[in-house]
Design a protein around this motif. Structure first.
Motif, short mmCIF file in Angstrom:
data_model
loop_
_atom_site.label_atom_id
_atom_site.label_comp_id
_atom_site.label_asym_id
_atom_site.label_seq_id
_atom_site.Cartn_x
_atom_site.Cartn_y
_atom_site.Cartn_z
N PHE A 76 45.93 27.60 28.82
CA PHE A 76 44.94 28.52 28.83
C PHE A 76 46.02 29.47 28.92
CE2 PHE A 76 41.37 26.62 27.73
CZ PHE A 76 40.57 26.74 27.44
N SER A 77 45.79 31.23 28.77
CA SER A 77 46.79 31.89 29.17
C SER A 77 46.11 32.67 29.66
CB SER A 77 48.37 32.47 28.35
OG SER A 77 47.54 32.28 26.94
N PHE A 78 46.21 34.17 30.08
CA PHE A 78 46.08 34.88 30.37
C PHE A 78 46.55 36.31 29.74
CE2 PHE A 78 45.17 39.55 32.28
CZ PHE A 78 43.94 39.67 32.27
N VAL A 79 45.61 37.25 28.57
CA VAL A 79 45.75 37.65 27.45
C VAL A 79 45.76 39.27 28.03
CG1 VAL A 79 45.25 38.64 25.61
CG2 VAL A 79 44.84 36.68 25.75
N GLY A 80 44.46 39.84 28.97
CA GLY A 80 44.69 41.34 29.23
C GLY A 80 42.78 41.73 29.29
N GLY A 81 42.92 42.69 29.74
CA GLY A 81 41.42 43.17 30.12
C GLY A 81 40.96 43.40 28.80
N PRO A 152 36.32 37.11 46.86
CA PRO A 152 37.43 37.06 47.21
C PRO A 152 37.73 38.96 47.44
CG PRO A 152 37.56 36.03 45.44
CD PRO A 152 36.46 35.92 45.79
N LYS A 153 38.37 39.08 48.68
CA LYS A 153 38.56 40.09 48.72
C LYS A 153 40.58 40.08 47.99
CE LYS A 153 35.62 42.11 51.67
NZ LYS A 153 34.40 41.64 50.15
N ASP A 154 41.09 39.26 47.87
CA ASP A 154 42.51 39.43 47.57
C ASP A 154 42.49 37.88 47.07
OD1 ASP A 154 44.20 40.78 46.64
OD2 ASP A 154 44.87 40.64 48.64
N ALA A 155 42.10 37.86 45.02
CA ALA A 155 42.01 36.49 45.05
C ALA A 155 43.32 36.33 44.06
CB ALA A 155 41.19 36.44 43.15
N GLY A 156 44.38 34.91 45.50
CA GLY A 156 45.23 34.97 45.08
C GLY A 156 45.06 33.79 43.69
N LEU A 177 45.04 30.89 35.72
CA LEU A 177 46.51 31.68 34.95
C LEU A 177 46.91 32.35 34.88
CD1 LEU A 177 42.59 32.74 32.92
CD2 LEU A 177 44.32 30.58 31.57
N GLY A 178 48.04 32.36 36.39
CA GLY A 178 49.16 33.48 36.80
C GLY A 178 49.03 34.15 37.23
N HIS A 184 44.10 41.08 37.83
CA HIS A 184 43.44 41.33 37.52
C HIS A 184 42.19 41.25 37.97
CE1 HIS A 184 41.52 43.26 33.45
NE2 HIS A 184 40.15 42.60 34.22
N LEU A 185 42.12 40.37 38.23
CA LEU A 185 40.13 39.82 39.00
C LEU A 185 40.13 40.66 40.37
CD1 LEU A 185 37.92 38.56 38.84
CD2 LEU A 185 39.34 35.85 39.86
N SER A 186 41.65 40.60 41.15
CA SER A 186 41.13 41.48 42.27
C SER A 186 41.00 42.86 42.26
CB SER A 186 42.38 41.18 43.27
OG SER A 186 42.75 39.66 42.96
N HIS A 187 41.55 43.64 41.32
CA HIS A 187 41.43 44.97 40.80
C HIS A 187 39.41 45.20 40.50
CE1 HIS A 187 41.88 48.90 40.08
NE2 HIS A 187 41.69 49.00 38.48
N ALA A 188 39.34 44.29 39.15
CA ALA A 188 38.01 44.35 39.29
C ALA A 188 37.05 44.22 39.90
CB ALA A 188 38.12 43.34 37.75
N LEU A 189 37.43 43.34 40.97
CA LEU A 189 36.43 42.74 42.16
C LEU A 189 36.20 44.06 42.99
CD1 LEU A 189 36.94 39.21 42.93
CD2 LEU A 189 35.03 39.84 41.66
N LYS A 190 37.31 44.79 43.31
CA LYS A 190 36.95 45.34 44.05
C LYS A 190 36.87 47.15 43.47
CE LYS A 190 41.55 44.65 46.38
NZ LYS A 190 42.66 44.54 46.64
N VAL A 191 36.59 47.12 42.18
CA VAL A 191 35.96 48.02 41.57
C VAL A 191 34.85 47.58 41.29
CG1 VAL A 191 36.11 49.49 39.29
CG2 VAL A 191 38.02 48.68 40.16
N ALA A 192 34.22 47.17 40.95
CA ALA A 192 32.59 46.59 40.63
C ALA A 192 32.22 45.76 42.44
CB ALA A 192 32.68 44.99 39.75
#
Length: 196
Positions: A76-81, A152-156, A177-178, A184-192
């Motif tokens: 599995f690999s991350f493609v993008g938003g 999480p505030k910062d998804a490591g 997924l790297g 991407h996940l950390s930014h999306a969670l902060k925005v949400a």
């Protein structure tokens, strides 16, 4: 001439007839039949023994190799938003991952989950779906934040738990997924959760 002498034919004794032939003098008609039966039995025994020897010494084909476990063949690999689909609940965001089956039989994904209690996940195509070797499949995942206090505030090193099934086994595998996915996940969670 008086008395008995050894001259003349032998007279039959009591209880016998002249036409009775003693067993020892019987014609040997039964002997060839017995010999033939013994010869046939001996030949059959030799043929059976030879056939058994040939079957035992004949080279046997090894059984075909077992199919690999699905987790050994899938990446599995991350493609993008991605754009969040219309009608998604508030505080939702989407992204795509790519599933690749490198070899072996096709792999079915019956379920996908993620580890955080405050998030739910849906995927398109909806599970279960099947992927053939050599035909990568993009999966759009939409996550919905249900509780900002538990994400999480910062998804490591975030990962996805994916149930994989092929003809050999069913396995649950965690895919990291790297760093791009983590950012991407950390930014999306902060925005949400910024409006909470």
């Amino acid at each position: 001439m008086s008395g008995t002498s050894g001259i003349g034919p032998v007279e039959p004794g009591d209880g016998t007839h002249a036409w009775d032939v003693p067993e020892a003098a019987a014609p040997a008609r039964a002997r060839p039949a017995r010999r033939r039966a013994a010869l046939l039995l001996g030949t059959a025994a030799v043929l059976l023994a030879g056939g058994g020897y040939l079957a035992a010494t004949r080279p046997h084909r090894p059984p075909p190799p077992e199919a690999p476990y699905p987790a050994q063949t899938v990446a599995f690999s991350f493609v993008g938003g991605r754009s969040t689909p219309p009608g998604a609940p508030r505080r939702s965001f989407s992204f795509a991952v790519r599933m690749t089956v490198m070899d072996g039989p096709p792999v079915t994904v019956p379920r996908m989950t993620q580890p955080y209690a405050g998030l739910t996940l849906t995927e398109v195509p909806h599970a279960p779906f099947r992927t053939e070797p050599g035909s990568p499949r993009d999966i759009t995942i939409t996550m919905h934040v249900t509780d900002c206090g538990t994400v999480p505030k910062d998804a490591g090193l975030p990962f996805l738990d994916v149930t994989l099934r092929n003809m050999r086994a069913i396995q649950v595998q965690s895919f990291i997924l790297g760093s791009r996915y983590a950012q991407h996940l950390s930014h999306a969670l902060k925005v949400a959760c910024s409006n909470s």
